[in-house]
Design an enzyme around this catalytic site. Structure first.
Site, PDB file in Angstrom:
ATOM      1  N   SER A   1      52.433  46.655 -68.024  1.00 16.91           N
ATOM      2  CA  SER A   1      51.816  48.082 -67.376  1.00 16.91           C
ATOM      3  C   SER A   1      50.846  47.921 -66.580  1.00 16.91           C
ATOM      4  CB  SER A   1      51.211  48.922 -68.654  1.00 16.91           C
ATOM      5  OG  SER A   1      50.552  50.072 -68.330  1.00 16.91           O
TER       6      SER A   1
ATOM      7  N   TYR B   1      46.520  49.023 -76.440  1.00 15.89           N
ATOM      8  CA  TYR B   1      47.920  48.928 -75.940  1.00 15.89           C
ATOM      9  C   TYR B   1      47.603  47.942 -74.690  1.00 15.89           C
ATOM     10  CZ  TYR B   1      51.404  50.769 -72.635  1.00 15.89           C
ATOM     11  OH  TYR B   1      52.621  50.802 -71.931  1.00 15.89           O
TER      12      TYR B   1
HETATM   13  P1  NAP Z   1      60.774  56.032 -73.306  1.00 17.61           P
HETATM   14  O1  NAP Z   1      61.182  56.783 -72.107  1.00 17.61           O
HETATM   15  O2  NAP Z   1      59.838  56.578 -74.269  1.00 17.61           O
HETATM   16  O3  NAP Z   1      61.820  55.216 -73.917  1.00 17.61           O
HETATM   17  C1  NAP Z   1      61.410  54.586 -75.007  1.00 17.61           C
HETATM   18  C2  NAP Z   1      62.732  53.656 -75.491  1.00 17.61           C
HETATM   19  O4  NAP Z   1      62.502  52.737 -76.421  1.00 17.61           O
HETATM   20  C3  NAP Z   1      63.920  54.744 -76.164  1.00 17.61           C
HETATM   21  O5  NAP Z   1      65.081  54.301 -75.951  1.00 17.61           O
HETATM   22  C4  NAP Z   1      63.551  54.423 -77.734  1.00 17.61           C
HETATM   23  O6  NAP Z   1      64.817  54.692 -78.544  1.00 17.61           O
HETATM   24  C5  NAP Z   1      63.209  52.955 -77.856  1.00 17.61           C
HETATM   25  N1  NAP Z   1      62.483  52.165 -78.535  1.00 17.61           N
HETATM   26  C6  NAP Z   1      61.208  52.811 -79.007  1.00 17.61           C
HETATM   27  N2  NAP Z   1      60.502  52.005 -79.988  1.00 17.61           N
HETATM   28  C7  NAP Z   1      61.560  50.872 -80.290  1.00 17.61           C
HETATM   29  C8  NAP Z   1      61.296  49.784 -80.842  1.00 17.61           C
HETATM   30  N3  NAP Z   1      60.406  49.609 -81.778  1.00 17.61           N
HETATM   31  N4  NAP Z   1      62.490  49.086 -81.057  1.00 17.61           N
HETATM   32  C9  NAP Z   1      63.595  49.437 -80.222  1.00 17.61           C
HETATM   33  N5  NAP Z   1      63.834  50.497 -79.364  1.00 17.61           N
HETATM   34  C10 NAP Z   1      62.417  51.070 -79.344  1.00 17.61           C
HETATM   35  O7  NAP Z   1      59.504  54.921 -72.798  1.00 17.61           O
HETATM   36  P2  NAP Z   1      59.146  54.265 -71.384  1.00 17.61           P
HETATM   37  O8  NAP Z   1      58.148  55.108 -70.750  1.00 17.61           O
HETATM   38  O9  NAP Z   1      60.692  54.042 -70.656  1.00 17.61           O
HETATM   39  O10 NAP Z   1      58.613  52.979 -71.557  1.00 17.61           O
HETATM   40  C11 NAP Z   1      59.590  51.807 -71.411  1.00 17.61           C
HETATM   41  C12 NAP Z   1      58.376  50.458 -71.320  1.00 17.61           C
HETATM   42  O11 NAP Z   1      57.568  50.793 -70.320  1.00 17.61           O
HETATM   43  C13 NAP Z   1      57.253  50.302 -72.471  1.00 17.61           C
HETATM   44  O12 NAP Z   1      57.191  48.872 -72.591  1.00 17.61           O
HETATM   45  C14 NAP Z   1      56.020  50.842 -71.976  1.00 17.61           C
HETATM   46  O13 NAP Z   1      54.909  50.258 -72.224  1.00 17.61           O
HETATM   47  C15 NAP Z   1      56.243  50.586 -70.392  1.00 17.61           C
HETATM   48  N6  NAP Z   1      55.504  51.462 -69.410  1.00 17.61           N
HETATM   49  C16 NAP Z   1      55.758  52.566 -69.478  1.00 17.61           C
HETATM   50  C17 NAP Z   1      55.012  53.516 -68.537  1.00 17.61           C
HETATM   51  C18 NAP Z   1      55.052  54.918 -68.358  1.00 17.61           C
HETATM   52  O14 NAP Z   1      54.330  55.603 -67.523  1.00 17.61           O
HETATM   53  N7  NAP Z   1      56.251  55.682 -68.756  1.00 17.61           N
HETATM   54  C19 NAP Z   1      53.914  52.807 -67.675  1.00 17.61           C
HETATM   55  C20 NAP Z   1      53.685  51.391 -67.903  1.00 17.61           C
HETATM   56  C21 NAP Z   1      54.524  50.790 -68.794  1.00 17.61           C
HETATM   57  P3  NAP Z   1      64.626  54.792 -80.261  1.00 17.61           P
HETATM   58  O15 NAP Z   1      63.601  56.157 -80.421  1.00 17.61           O
HETATM   59  O16 NAP Z   1      66.152  55.287 -80.473  1.00 17.61           O
HETATM   60  O17 NAP Z   1      64.240  53.873 -80.690  1.00 17.61           O
END
Ligand code: NAP
Length: 253
Positions: A145, A158
């Site tokens: 991130s 985090y």
């Molecule tokens: P998201 O849209 O909320 O999606 C999360 C996904 O992860 C879902 O498919 C969820 O499905 C699954 N999940 C959650 N906890 C899990 C676990 N313990 N084991 C396996 N699967 C799990 O999240 P996102 O924003 O795409 O984030 C993905 C990554 O990007 C993360 O590493 C986050 O830190 C990083 N990131 C995001 C942002 C942002 O602005 N969105 C910015 C920087 C970094 P289930 O509920 O079925 O488990």
């Protein structure tokens, strides 16, 4: 997506936490480019729905339930992948939790453990499980991130776990060379369920847009494109690196 390349034909790619958001878009992108993709998340229903969405787009996909901090489910994820496809070319470690807005010194020990466990340790343990099956020329990408560079007050610990992934990228790139490249992407702000604080608040959204040079939030497809690049042979001389994909939000020189 008709215009994307075909860099992953005959490749097998595992993407963790991939039933929605950034992980889903990464799986979709790798699939469009020819990979057999293995997707997973905690809930069977989410896995089934995501598998269907990818299948209707013509993508070869296997869906497995895997909470990344569950040892048995991690083993099953790798076993199922190898049973169906015989090898692993790409691992995208994308799962993370952000369970608190407390300052670091106010965060309880159990929450500190959970952050470390899901955001860092599970990635290591999954790679341990995957390592014997990784092909020559394989590739690992961690999803960190922009917060790794400057942890923000409301998600400080985090951010620190995401900083750890930058170090893990460097250390494992050494350990896994020359057979496997290890890189990392550091997304900026992307309106997903995980980043509800953006989607649910217009003034926060506007303030973040103004922090970027490109005057917009990131999309899951932006993150998928960068991740696919690092995972592909187009990046065959790149290892131990982190690519910031944040619309110009300052990170480091
Ligand atoms: P998201 O849209 O909320 O999606 C999360 C996904 O992860 C879902 O498919 C969820 O499905 C699954 N999940 C959650 N906890 C899990 C676990 N313990 N084991 C396996 N699967 C799990 O999240 P996102 O924003 O795409 O984030 C993905 C990554 O990007 C993360 O590493 C986050 O830190 C990083 N990131 C995001 C942002 C942002 O602005 N969105 C910015 C920087 C970094 P289930 O509920 O079925 O488990």
């Amino acid at each position: 997506m008709e215009k994307v390349g075909k860099r992953f034909i005959k490749k097998v790619a595992i993407v963790t936490a991939s039933t929605q958001g950034i992980g889903f878009s990464i799986a979709e992108r790798l699939g469009f480019e020819g990979a057999s993709v293995v997707i997973c998340s905690r809930k069977q229903k989410n896995v089934d729905e995501a598998v269907e969405k990818l299948k209707v787009k013509g993508i070869e996909v296997l869906g497995v339930v895997c909470h990344v901090s569950n040892a048995q489910q991690r083993k099953n994820l790798i076993d199922q992948t190898v049973k169906k496809y015989g090898k692993i070319d790409v691992v995208i470690s994308n799962a993370a939790a952000n369970p608190t807005v407390d300052g670091i010194l106010e965060t309880t020990e159990s929450v500190l453990d959970k952050l470390w466990e899901i955001n860092v340790k599970a990635s290591i343990l999954l790679l341990k499980e995957a390592a014997p099956h990784l092909t020559t020329g394989s590739s690992v990408v961690f999803v960190s991130s922009i917060a790794a560079y400057q942890p923000q007050a409301t998600m400080a610990m985090y951010g620190v776990t995401k900083t750890a992934l930058l170090g893990l990228t460097k250390a494992l790139a050494v350990e896994m060379a020359p057979n496997t490249r290890v890189n990392c992407v550091a997304p900026g702000f992307v309106p997903t369920h995980f980043a509800e604080f953006i989607t649910s608040n217009d003034s926060v959204k506007k303030a973040i847009e103004e922090k970027t040079l490109l005057n917009r939030l990131g999309t899951t497809e932006d993150m998928a494109a960068a991740t696919a690049f690092l995972a592909s042979d187009d990046a065959s001389y790149i290892t131990a690196e982190t690519l910031v994909v944040a619309g110009g939000i300052p990170s480091r020189l």
